[in-house]
Scaffold this motif. Structure first.
Motif, PDB file in Angstrom:
ATOM      1  N   GLY A  26      39.763  23.376  13.077  1.00  0.00           N
ATOM      2  CA  GLY A  26      39.352  22.741  11.828  1.00  0.00           C
ATOM      3  C   GLY A  26      38.006  22.049  11.862  1.00  0.00           C
ATOM      4  N   LYS A  27      37.281  22.197  12.955  1.00  0.00           N
ATOM      5  CA  LYS A  27      35.956  21.558  13.030  1.00  0.00           C
ATOM      6  C   LYS A  27      34.888  22.598  13.349  1.00  0.00           C
ATOM      7  N   LEU A  28      33.706  22.415  12.756  1.00  0.00           N
ATOM      8  CA  LEU A  28      32.607  23.290  13.118  1.00  0.00           C
ATOM      9  C   LEU A  28      31.989  22.718  14.388  1.00  0.00           C
ATOM     10  N   VAL A  29      32.133  23.433  15.479  1.00  0.00           N
ATOM     11  CA  VAL A  29      31.782  22.892  16.789  1.00  0.00           C
ATOM     12  C   VAL A  29      30.298  23.010  17.068  1.00  0.00           C
ATOM     13  N   SER A  30      29.744  24.187  16.783  1.00  0.00           N
ATOM     14  CA  SER A  30      28.344  24.386  17.128  1.00  0.00           C
ATOM     15  C   SER A  30      27.799  25.589  16.369  1.00  0.00           C
ATOM     16  N   ILE A  31      26.476  25.624  16.246  1.00  0.00           N
ATOM     17  CA  ILE A  31      25.819  26.787  15.644  1.00  0.00           C
ATOM     18  C   ILE A  31      24.738  27.273  16.614  1.00  0.00           C
ATOM     19  N   VAL A  41      42.104  32.709  15.197  1.00  0.00           N
ATOM     20  CA  VAL A  41      42.914  32.724  13.983  1.00  0.00           C
ATOM     21  C   VAL A  41      43.520  31.330  13.832  1.00  0.00           C
ATOM     22  N   GLY A  42      43.382  30.752  12.634  1.00  0.00           N
ATOM     23  CA  GLY A  42      43.944  29.416  12.441  1.00  0.00           C
ATOM     24  C   GLY A  42      42.972  28.288  12.720  1.00  0.00           C
ATOM     25  N   ALA A  43      41.692  28.640  12.984  1.00  0.00           N
ATOM     26  CA  ALA A  43      40.711  27.588  13.246  1.00  0.00           C
ATOM     27  C   ALA A  43      40.216  26.947  11.951  1.00  0.00           C
ATOM     28  N   GLY A  44      40.637  27.505  10.817  1.00  0.00           N
ATOM     29  CA  GLY A  44      40.268  26.913   9.532  1.00  0.00           C
ATOM     30  C   GLY A  44      39.104  27.597   8.852  1.00  0.00           C
ATOM     31  N   ARG A  45      38.656  28.717   9.394  1.00  0.00           N
ATOM     32  CA  ARG A  45      37.480  29.372   8.829  1.00  0.00           C
ATOM     33  C   ARG A  45      37.740  29.914   7.418  1.00  0.00           C
ATOM     34  N   SER A  46      38.872  30.599   7.248  1.00  0.00           N
ATOM     35  CA  SER A  46      39.190  31.140   5.915  1.00  0.00           C
ATOM     36  C   SER A  46      39.358  30.016   4.912  1.00  0.00           C
ATOM     37  N   ASP A  47      39.959  28.909   5.354  1.00  0.00           N
ATOM     38  CA  ASP A  47      40.165  27.789   4.435  1.00  0.00           C
ATOM     39  C   ASP A  47      38.830  27.238   3.948  1.00  0.00           C
ATOM     40  N   GLY A 102      35.971  28.047  -4.470  1.00  0.00           N
ATOM     41  CA  GLY A 102      36.761  27.530  -5.590  1.00  0.00           C
ATOM     42  C   GLY A 102      38.174  28.072  -5.631  1.00  0.00           C
ATOM     43  N   ALA A 103      38.593  28.747  -4.553  1.00  0.00           N
ATOM     44  CA  ALA A 103      39.929  29.334  -4.542  1.00  0.00           C
ATOM     45  C   ALA A 103      40.926  28.449  -3.813  1.00  0.00           C
ATOM     46  N   ALA A 104      40.445  27.356  -3.215  1.00  0.00           N
ATOM     47  CA  ALA A 104      41.346  26.424  -2.540  1.00  0.00           C
ATOM     48  C   ALA A 104      40.750  25.031  -2.685  1.00  0.00           C
ATOM     49  N   GLN A 105      41.594  24.070  -2.456  1.00  0.00           N
ATOM     50  CA  GLN A 105      41.195  22.685  -2.659  1.00  0.00           C
ATOM     51  C   GLN A 105      40.108  22.248  -1.677  1.00  0.00           C
ATOM     52  N   LEU A 106      39.175  21.451  -2.182  1.00  0.00           N
ATOM     53  CA  LEU A 106      38.157  20.834  -1.333  1.00  0.00           C
ATOM     54  C   LEU A 106      38.224  19.334  -1.593  1.00  0.00           C
ATOM     55  N   ASP A 107      38.584  18.559  -0.558  1.00  0.00           N
ATOM     56  CA  ASP A 107      38.788  17.131  -0.789  1.00  0.00           C
ATOM     57  C   ASP A 107      37.482  16.353  -0.758  1.00  0.00           C
ATOM     58  N   ASP A 108      36.577  16.786   0.104  1.00  0.00           N
ATOM     59  CA  ASP A 108      35.403  15.959   0.327  1.00  0.00           C
ATOM     60  C   ASP A 108      34.222  16.825   0.725  1.00  0.00           C
ATOM     61  N   GLY A 109      33.030  16.259   0.609  1.00  0.00           N
ATOM     62  CA  GLY A 109      31.848  16.967   1.057  1.00  0.00           C
ATOM     63  C   GLY A 109      30.964  17.378  -0.103  1.00  0.00           C
ATOM     64  N   ALA A 148      29.435  18.143   5.359  1.00  0.00           N
ATOM     65  CA  ALA A 148      30.670  17.386   5.630  1.00  0.00           C
ATOM     66  C   ALA A 148      31.835  17.820   4.752  1.00  0.00           C
ATOM     67  N   LEU A 149      32.001  19.127   4.596  1.00  0.00           N
ATOM     68  CA  LEU A 149      33.145  19.621   3.826  1.00  0.00           C
ATOM     69  C   LEU A 149      34.438  19.255   4.532  1.00  0.00           C
ATOM     70  N   ALA A 150      35.442  18.875   3.759  1.00  0.00           N
ATOM     71  CA  ALA A 150      36.709  18.489   4.382  1.00  0.00           C
ATOM     72  C   ALA A 150      37.874  18.770   3.456  1.00  0.00           C
ATOM     73  N   ARG A 151      38.964  19.146   4.041  1.00  0.00           N
ATOM     74  CA  ARG A 151      40.222  19.250   3.321  1.00  0.00           C
ATOM     75  C   ARG A 151      41.300  18.683   4.225  1.00  0.00           C
ATOM     76  N   ARG A 152      42.036  17.753   3.673  1.00  0.00           N
ATOM     77  CA  ARG A 152      42.969  16.986   4.479  1.00  0.00           C
ATOM     78  C   ARG A 152      43.859  17.876   5.344  1.00  0.00           C
ATOM     79  N   ASN A 153      43.938  17.553   6.610  1.00  0.00           N
ATOM     80  CA  ASN A 153      44.803  18.220   7.583  1.00  0.00           C
ATOM     81  C   ASN A 153      44.449  19.683   7.857  1.00  0.00           C
ATOM     82  N   ILE A 154      43.391  20.177   7.229  1.00  0.00           N
ATOM     83  CA  ILE A 154      43.044  21.584   7.456  1.00  0.00           C
ATOM     84  C   ILE A 154      41.700  21.689   8.168  1.00  0.00           C
ATOM     85  N   PHE A 155      40.660  21.106   7.575  1.00  0.00           N
ATOM     86  CA  PHE A 155      39.357  21.119   8.241  1.00  0.00           C
ATOM     87  C   PHE A 155      38.578  19.884   7.851  1.00  0.00           C
TER      88      PHE A 155
END
Lengths: 505, 320
Positions: A482-487, A299-305, A312-319, A273-280
């Motif tokens: 911004g959501k992991l849809v399926s694996i 591109v822009g689906a939030g994968r790089s974020d 540890g190179a970008a903020q992680l709000d939750d998870g 349940a990783l989350a970052r506000r408004n991103i993923f």
């Protein structure tokens, strides 16, 4: 498809280019008919760019002539080539982002009124006519910066059309486009073809070439080595001709690899349940040792974020995040690296390379401890490390003291991978590892990733190239908005299913 | 002439510093022809002696500029460290304590600069410009407008006026510092990290380098070298004053670094280049002195020579 008896539009005869005694383009014959879409393929350094640059006027050929509509062209002058009807669309946009579509189309040659002011009405009418004729949907008054990448490509096409171009060169036009955008661009190319405009389509993505081109020219070592209709060649043969027998074989073998979903069965990285506000949000997955997990998506689906937050190179709000069963929350890449994670970032020039430094300095950057004793670098170990990775990854040129900026994209990417191999990570993350890299280097990188997997490392690859995902993945995770849809287990999911998931359906 | 020689140097060896050494030799030759006494050994030692304070500061500044930063506070730091040494000695009569106090003050100011740049992500030029004002103001409060005469036999005036094997102690200090820092810059992990941060900060960060710490340390080093320069200057003239290190000090220092081939964008540079740059400036001003060029004209000539040397280098190596 083009009529077989369409008139020849452009003919280049005996065109060559030398620098001193080095002939980078051997005398070639190249011709294209009106309304023909020609794929131009070849490894990096095969001579594609040189040929394109001669046709755009950026380079003056050392010998030879170019004829357009039976008229001999004056070469070596970009402005003149444009006026004569040859336009070029590059991988990176050449538009002015802060101006409107309309202003961009007519930039530098705006019609003016009698008093020297811009004649917006004439501009608008001319542009509207083009838009209607070529069935391109664009708001002419919108600023270019607010347009999607594919729309910007269309603006460039419009710009070419406004110049009455009869031949449009497209150099890697889809490098930054998503699948649906590629389809859109191809539809536009179809329209161009039906209006008798010829297109030279340069691309490393062979699926696209087979999809849109009427005919293909294959270049190798500064010469055109094969030319013919698309229907008379298949993919394996094309690769063979393009990269030569040996590499072609390696590249084909990579297509027929065994899949190893969940690798050895040991979970290396577990995200909940990783989350970052408004991103993923709600990103949960397990990464096993001995597998390659690919993150597919637009591109822009939030994968790089997501991977930057893990690293540890970008903020992680939750998870919650576990590495080898231990809970972690990395506050900097340094901590993540110490714990055994490596990240090859997406943009090698912006985020990866020390461009003013040598290959060796770039290779040791993440493992400075390994080559230094109480803070001082051991030249012997530094050199040893560099030579080891140069040999291991076949980095060319093999001189560790070469400035890294002169290397080809593929070799630069190998340097970045080598940097992480020296930290012996248990989890290696690669973000778009093969963008803009030729087939040969791609095959080598795939081979390397598989070797890492077979050593029992956990490999996570972000890729927007579906061809690539289907080639190397053991499992595929799809992200959309911004959501992991399926694996999925690779092999148990079809290309069409994936495309639908990626599109968010 | 200088430009052409410099270009030749660049073409021959393509290394930063070689163009400059060619210019330097050319310049020495010109001055020697115009005034043979220029080559006298005492004059040559004097040339180096006069640039030691600039040189010591330039060595520290090189680290800062290599990260893509800049430090404008060196002038006031030079002044305040002289005062700190003076007052510490007055209070304690201890030479080591005075030296330590002075250099510690410089390092502390550097740490503040560095922290503001690295942790608060403020632009170095603004941070150090503000700090320049703060430190100068503090120096004026501490020292007042007067010159403080060093007490007889203070001991530490040896640093500025003593001789060892016939060469001034301050010159030895400069040479030792240059060799030490050149070694650190070329052969230590820290040296590579400094250049890496200047070349591509994001890449260094993503490769686990302690980017903020590295940046801060470069300002600490720069502050400490400015303090050392202040100690030397104050002991050379037997006085401490809040007005030392007047406006223009930092410009000489930065000019020396840039002349030495360090890129203002960061990433590329060397201590050895900086030393060459310092000597170049020293030769220019000393030569102009010998030729009896008035001070105001000297300033103009120096500016023109700097621009000329830099454009010659831009011609051979591109970006500065």
């Amino acid at each position: 498809m083009t009529a077989v008896n369409a008139p020849t539009l452009l003919r280049a005869t005996g065109v060559s280019k030398s620098y001193g005694s080095l002939e980078v383009l051997h005398p070639i014959e190249f011709s294209i008919k009106a309304g023909e879409v020609r794929g131009l393929v070849g490894s990096n350094g095969a001579g594609k760019s040189t040929l394109i640059k001669i046709l755009t006027g950026a380079h003056r050929p050392s010998a030879g002539d170019v004829w357009l509509n039976g008229r001999r062209l004056q070469l070596g002058n970009p402005h003149l080539m444009m006026d004569q009807g040859i336009a070029c669309i590059y991988q990176h946009s050449s538009l002015v982002p802060s101006l409107s579509v309309l202003d961009n189309i007519f930039l530098g040659r705006q019609p003016t009124t009698r008093f020297g002011f811009l004649d917006r009405r004439t501009q608008l009418q001319a542009a509207q006519k083009l838009v209607a004729e070529y069935r391109i949907e664009l708001d002419l008054l919108e600023k270019v910066e607010s347009l999607s990448t594919v729309k910007q490509k269309e603006v460039e096409i419009l710009k070419a059309l406004a110049l009455r171009s009869c031949l449009i060169l497209m150099d890697e036009p889809t490098a930054w486009l998503s699948h649906s955008e590629v389809r859109k661009l191809h539809a536009t190319i179809d329209t161009l073809r039906s209006r008798n405009i010829a297109v030279v389509y340069v691309s490393h993505v062979l699926d696209e070439v087979f999809d849109i081109c009427d005919s293909i020219s294959i270049m190798r070592d500064g010469a055109i080595v094969w030319e013919g209709p698309t229907t008379s060649i298949d993919r394996p043969r094309l690769i063979n001709i393009m990269v030569g027998e040996k590499l072609g074989k390696a590249s084909l073998e990579s297509l027929e690899q065994k899949r190893k979903p969940r690798g050895t069965g040991d979970i290396r990285l577990s995200c909940h349940a990783l989350a970052r506000r408004n991103i993923f949000s709600d990103v949960s997955f397990d990464l096993y040792s001995g597998e390659i997990l690919c993150f597919a998506g637009l591109v822009g689906a939030g994968r790089s974020d997501v991977v930057h937050a893990i690293f540890g190179a970008a903020q992680l709000d939750d998870g919650a995040l576990q590495l080898n069963g231990e809970a972690h929350r990395f506050r900097s890449p340094k901590e993540a690296i110490l714990a055994g994670i490596g990240l090859v970032p997406e943009d090698r020039r912006r985020d990866g390379l020390l461009l003013a430094h040598s290959v060796a300095d770039n290779l040791v950057l993440a493992a400075l401890k390994k080559v230094s004793r109480s803070g001082f670098l051991s030249q012997k170990r530094r050199r040893g490390l560099a030579l080891r990775q140069i040999r291991n990854l076949n980095i060319l040129p093999s001189n560790p003291d070469r400035v890294v900026s002169v290397l080809s994209g593929g070799n630069q990417q190998k340097v970045l991978i080598g940097r992480w191999l020296e930290t012996a990570p248990t989890v290696l993350i690669l973000d778009e590892p093969t963008v803009g890299i030729d087939v040969g280097a791609k095959a080598e990188i795939y081979g390397q990733l598989r070797a890492l997997r077979d050593e029992g490392r956990a490999v996570l690859v972000i890729s927007s190239d579906l061809e690539e995902v289907l080639t190397i993945a053991d499992r595929i995770a799809v992200m959309a908005e911004g959501k992991l849809v399926s694996i999925h287990d690779a092999g148990a999911v079809s290309r069409e299913e994936l495309i639908a998931k990626i599109g968010g359906d | 002439m200088i430009g052409r020689l410099s270009q030749l140097g660049g073409v021959w060896l393509g290394r930063p510093g070689f163009g400059l050494s060619a210019s330097l030799i050319a310049l020495v030759a010109i001055f020697a022809i115009l005034s043979p006494e220029f080559l006298h050994i005492d004059n040559l030692v004097g040339v180096v002696h006069r640039v030691t304070t600039t040189g010591i500061m330039a060595v520290g500044m090189t680290f800062v500029i290599m990260t893509g930063g800049i430090d404008l506070t060196v002038g006031p730091v030079l002044a305040i460290s002289g005062l700190v040494a003076f007052f510490t000695f007055e209070g304690s009569a201890s030479v080591p304590l005075s030296v330590l106090g002075a250099i510690g003050t410089g390092a502390a100011i550097g740490a503040l600069n560095g922290a503001a740049v690295a942790y608060l992500r403020l632009p170095p030029i603004i941070v150090t410009l503000a700090m320049l004002s703060i430190v100068r103001g503090t120096a004026l409060i501490v020292g007042g407008p007067i010159l403080h005469q060093l007490p007889e036999g203070a001991g530490y005036e040896f640093i500025g006026t003593g001789f060892l094997f016939g060469v001034p102690v301050s010159v030895w200090i400069f040479l030792a510092l240059a060799m030490l820092t050149a070694f650190v810059q070329r052969r230590s992990a820290f040296g590579l990290e400094v250049a890496a941060v200047g070349d591509n900060e994001r890449a260094a960060f993503l490769s686990g380098r302690p980017v903020r710490l590295v940046k801060t340390l470069t300002y600490v080093i720069c502050g400490a070298t400015a303090a050392l320069a202040g100690l030397i200057q104050s002991s050379q003239v037997y006085t401490a004053s809040a007005n030392f290190g007047e406006f223009g000090t930092e410009l000489d220092v930065i000019a020396a670094v840039v002349l030495g081939g360090t890129s203002l964008q960061g990433g590329r540079g060397s201590i050895l280049g900086t030393v060459m740059g310092v000597l170049f400036l020293g030769v220019v001003s000393s030569g102009l002195n010998i030729l009896d060029v008035p001070v105001d004209v000297q300033l103009i000539a120096k500016g023109l020579i700097i621009v000329g040397a830099l454009s010659a280098r831009a011609g051979t190596q591109g970006q500065i």
